[in-house]
Scaffold this active site. Structure first.
Site, short mmCIF file in Angstrom:
data_model
loop_
_atom_site.label_atom_id
_atom_site.label_comp_id
_atom_site.label_asym_id
_atom_site.label_seq_id
_atom_site.Cartn_x
_atom_site.Cartn_y
_atom_site.Cartn_z
CB THR A 145 -0.83 3.27 -1.21
OG1 THR A 145 -1.45 1.99 -1.27
CG2 THR A 145 0.68 3.04 -1.20
CE1 TYR A 196 1.17 2.77 -6.09
CE2 TYR A 196 0.14 1.30 -4.50
CZ TYR A 196 0.19 2.51 -5.15
OH TYR A 196 -0.74 3.49 -4.85
#
Ligand code: UDP
Length: 331
Positions: A117, A142
């Site tokens: 990501t 995250y």
């Protein structure tokens, strides 16, 4: 040769399964169905309900199905949730990935593609599109949980026979252009999904989180990539590894940004529904502007985006919302 897709019952994973089937590949899906849907797995595809943290179960799947490559999507993906429950993210994204990688090494699977990501970059120090050599400074558990997995893959590849591609996604949106799968997660928080739910009448209004950023219209800017283009990049990556590629990390985006308000305008225009929008405070952890420099993927892997059009992305997402409504009615 079989490709194992972890998280294959989820949003991006289910699109990957179709991409592989469209290319006549054999597929085995592994998913624990915590957020995925069994009905989203195409008929005829082998499905194993298992957790990627269950090393023994994964080793068995790898052996039984003669898996030659793993495309790893399974994990938790909600940034605000990761700030509230970091250990969930270090367990699901980092700890469980460790066991999956260990299973690959033990079973002699040599090809690994990992869903990473843009959150690994954190807030960019420079303006404009971010290249892969930017500083890695995640600002959420995250992002950190994904970066830790990137590093595990890198280190494992140095010690064992494992070749890999790491793809860092910017904002993935839209649904299969043939209407076979889509973003079905209940309680989704992602902008285009939320706006399409509002347009489809599934929610009475939506919020814009912050209009006081230092951007042209004050709302955040993101680089939205159509999910069909994204999974095609994974297929290109798989062939890179099969043709002898050893290691590769690249951004996945279109190298251009739209603001939150631009996106909402597009959803209103394409749907013809002027749903209610409320401007509210900033959301914790949001970065003002995030766009990809995706040259590396295009020049080194010859990947070509085919659906770089916000209206196409939005139209496909709206179509899927209608389908979900019909599915609910007929259930
Ligand atoms: N956003 C918003 N309203 C929503 C959902 C998202 O204003 O209901 C904004 C969010 O604050 C961010 C952008 O849209 O600036 C993209 O958020 P999303 O959650 O889709 O992806 P992220 O970039 O956080 O991964």
């Amino acid at each position: 040769m079989t490709v194992m897709v972890t998280g294959g019952a989820g949003y991006i994973g289910s699109h990957m399964v179709w991409e592989l089937l469209d290319n006549d590949e054999d597929v085995v899906v592994v998913d624990n169905l915590v957020t995925g849907f069994e009905w989203s797995i195409p008929k005829g595809v082998t499905f194993v309900k298992a957790d990627i943290g269950d090393q023994e179960a994964i080793e068995q799947v790898l052996r039984e199905h003669k898996v030659d490559a793993i495309v790893h999507f399974a994990g938790s993906v909600v940034v605000p949730e990761s700030l509230e429950d970091p250990l969930k993210y270090y367990q699901n994204n980092t700890g469980n990935s460790r066991n999956l990688i260990a299973a690959a090494v033990k079973s002699g699977v040599k090809r690994f593609i990992f869903s990473s990501t843009a959150a690994v970059y954190g807030e960019p120090l420079t303006t404009g599109p971010i290249a892969e050599n930017a500083i890695l400074n995640p600002m959420s558990p995250y992002g950190t949980s994904k970066l830790m997995t990137e590093l595990m893959i890198r280190d494992t590849a140095l010690a064992h026979e494992l070749d890999y591609v790491i793809l860092r996604y910017f904002n993935v949106a839209g649904c299969d252009l043939k209407g076979r799968t889509g973003q079905s997660t209940a309680g989704a928080t992602h902008l285009i999904k939320v706006a399409c739910e509002a347009a489809a009448g599934k929610r009475p209004m939506m919020k814009v989180f912050g209009t006081d950023y230092d951007t042209e219209d004050g709302s955040c800017i993101r680089d939205f990539i159509h999910v069909n283009d994204l999974v095609n990049a994974h297929y290109v990556a798989l062939n890179f590894l099969r043709n002898g590629g050893r290691k590769f990390t690249a951004n996945c985006g279109y190298s251009q940004g739209y603001s939150v308000l631009d996106v909402i305008d597009a959803v209103k225009r394409v749907s013809g529904n002027d749903f209610r929008v409320v401007k509210t405070d900033r959301r914790a952890g949001d970065i003002p502007a995030l766009t990809a420099n995706s040259n590396r993927l295009q020049t080194r892997l010859n990947w070509e985006p085919k659906h770089n059009d916000l209206d196409v992305i939005v139209a496909s997402a709206l179509e899927w919302e209608k389908k979900l409504l019909n599915m609910r009615k007929s259930a």
